[in-house]
Design a protein around this motif. Structure first.
Motif, mmCIF file in Angstrom:
data_model
loop_
_atom_site.group_PDB
_atom_site.id
_atom_site.type_symbol
_atom_site.label_atom_id
_atom_site.label_comp_id
_atom_site.label_asym_id
_atom_site.label_seq_id
_atom_site.Cartn_x
_atom_site.Cartn_y
_atom_site.Cartn_z
ATOM 1 N N LEU A 1 0.435 -1.297 -0.192
ATOM 2 C CA LEU A 1 0.089 -0.071 -0.200
ATOM 3 C C LEU A 1 0.320 1.092 0.252
ATOM 4 O O LEU A 1 1.763 1.342 0.434
ATOM 5 N N SER A 2 0.350 2.270 -1.066
ATOM 6 C CA SER A 2 1.721 3.677 -0.505
ATOM 7 C C SER A 2 0.015 4.481 0.039
ATOM 8 O O SER A 2 -0.741 5.034 -0.107
ATOM 9 N N VAL A 3 0.837 5.580 1.089
ATOM 10 C CA VAL A 3 0.293 6.209 1.162
ATOM 11 C C VAL A 3 0.967 7.758 0.319
ATOM 12 O O VAL A 3 2.018 8.235 0.887
ATOM 13 N N GLU A 4 0.153 8.537 1.125
ATOM 14 C CA GLU A 4 0.541 9.900 0.051
ATOM 15 C C GLU A 4 -0.325 11.141 1.265
ATOM 16 O O GLU A 4 -1.069 11.050 1.224
ATOM 17 N N ARG A 5 0.075 12.628 1.225
ATOM 18 C CA ARG A 5 -0.600 13.102 1.827
ATOM 19 C C ARG A 5 -0.292 14.713 0.708
ATOM 20 O O ARG A 5 0.808 14.655 1.074
ATOM 21 N N ASP A 6 -1.280 15.561 0.365
ATOM 22 C CA ASP A 6 -1.428 15.865 -0.644
ATOM 23 C C ASP A 6 -0.811 16.058 -1.524
ATOM 24 O O ASP A 6 -0.442 17.116 -1.722
ATOM 25 N N GLY A 7 -0.921 14.742 -1.685
ATOM 26 C CA GLY A 7 -0.086 14.492 -3.122
ATOM 27 C C GLY A 7 1.474 13.946 -2.983
ATOM 28 O O GLY A 7 2.606 13.812 -3.830
ATOM 29 N N PHE B 1 -10.595 7.214 14.894
ATOM 30 C CA PHE B 1 -10.202 7.517 16.169
ATOM 31 C C PHE B 1 -10.090 9.434 16.066
ATOM 32 O O PHE B 1 -11.347 10.074 17.476
ATOM 33 N N LEU B 2 -10.597 10.079 15.259
ATOM 34 C CA LEU B 2 -10.564 11.515 15.137
ATOM 35 C C LEU B 2 -11.814 11.170 14.767
ATOM 36 O O LEU B 2 -12.441 12.976 15.082
ATOM 37 N N GLY B 3 -12.434 11.342 13.714
ATOM 38 C CA GLY B 3 -13.928 10.915 13.732
ATOM 39 C C GLY B 3 -14.119 12.531 12.414
ATOM 40 O O GLY B 3 -15.130 12.983 12.450
ATOM 41 N N GLY B 4 -12.964 12.518 11.960
ATOM 42 C CA GLY B 4 -13.155 14.027 10.493
ATOM 43 C C GLY B 4 -12.307 12.701 9.283
ATOM 44 O O GLY B 4 -12.845 11.760 9.404
ATOM 45 N N ARG B 5 -11.964 13.625 8.463
ATOM 46 C CA ARG B 5 -11.477 12.972 7.484
ATOM 47 C C ARG B 5 -10.195 13.375 7.151
ATOM 48 O O ARG B 5 -9.538 13.068 8.110
ATOM 49 N N ASN B 6 -10.095 11.866 6.555
ATOM 50 C CA ASN B 6 -8.965 10.806 6.606
ATOM 51 C C ASN B 6 -8.052 11.793 6.347
ATOM 52 O O ASN B 6 -7.493 12.899 5.086
ATOM 53 N N SER B 7 -6.817 11.556 6.889
ATOM 54 C CA SER B 7 -5.739 12.460 6.183
ATOM 55 C C SER B 7 -4.876 12.653 5.466
ATOM 56 O O SER B 7 -3.844 13.296 5.524
ATOM 57 N N ALA B 8 -4.826 11.476 4.858
ATOM 58 C CA ALA B 8 -3.779 10.916 3.749
ATOM 59 C C ALA B 8 -5.199 9.965 2.639
ATOM 60 O O ALA B 8 -5.661 9.812 2.863
ATOM 61 N N THR B 9 -3.461 9.695 1.567
ATOM 62 C CA THR B 9 -4.662 8.731 0.562
ATOM 63 C C THR B 9 -3.723 7.283 0.361
ATOM 64 O O THR B 9 -2.572 7.624 1.086
ATOM 65 N N VAL B 10 -4.846 6.458 0.149
ATOM 66 C CA VAL B 10 -3.450 5.402 0.980
ATOM 67 C C VAL B 10 -4.894 4.171 0.053
ATOM 68 O O VAL B 10 -5.593 4.176 -0.262
ATOM 69 N N ARG B 11 -3.931 3.562 -1.189
ATOM 70 C CA ARG B 11 -3.936 3.385 -2.241
ATOM 71 C C ARG B 11 -2.896 1.974 -1.933
ATOM 72 O O ARG B 11 -1.628 1.668 -2.361
ATOM 73 N N ALA B 12 -3.382 0.704 -3.089
ATOM 74 C CA ALA B 12 -2.937 -0.746 -3.875
ATOM 75 C C ALA B 12 -1.721 0.607 -4.284
ATOM 76 O O ALA B 12 -1.963 0.555 -5.890
#
Length: 149
Positions: A19-25, A44-55
């Motif tokens: 899986l690759s993780v990126e934040r703000d590109g 836990f934070l109950g908000g929006r996802n902080s990063a994109t995770v893709r295979a």
């Protein structure tokens, strides 16, 4: 699996693949360890996802749908996830302290000091009620005395 800035409260357990993780590109990391968990921050934070995770290619994952509800109903799951997050924070803090000690330049130490401060922020005003309720004398969670065993 997860799109940054979206609300999607599922947890994913990596069975195989990468899986690759990126934040703000910006690429943050790749995850290839079997049984690695992703998605816990938004649960836990109950908000929006902080990063994109893709295979990155073919990957197999298990899904805990609507994990926030599962965490609220299963204290053992909540404790295990809390321990995971605490271990990640401990590892991150340890690495930042190590890097801070290795950097002789003032600019690098300033940056690392800012990172360490950010890691230890207690959360914004949206978490104030949680903190206040946790130590509310009427709740019985805080007595002012250390616990006895």
């Amino acid at each position: 699996l997860i799109a940054q800035d979206r609300r999607f409260f599922h947890l994913f357990l990596l069975q195989s693949g990468v899986l690759s993780v990126e934040r703000d590109g910006v690429p943050v990391t790749t995850i290839s360890t079997p049984n690695a968990l992703v998605g816990e921050m938004s649960v836990f934070l109950g908000g929006r996802n902080s990063a994109t995770v893709r295979a990155s290619g073919y990957a197999t994952v298990k899904v805990i749908p609507y994990a926030r509800k599962a965490v609220l109903q299963d204290s053992e799951l909540a404790l295990e996830l809390s321990a995971l997050v605490a271990r990640r924070l401990d590892a991150t803090t340890g690495l930042l302290v190590q890097l801070n000690g290795e950097q002789p330049g003032k600019a690098e130490q300033g940056l690392l000091s800012r990172l360490l401060s950010a890691v230890h922020l207690s959360g914004g005003d949206e978490h104030r009620n949680v903190r206040e309720n946790l130590f509310d004398r009427e709740s019985g969670l805080f007595t002012g005395h250390p616990p006895t065993h």
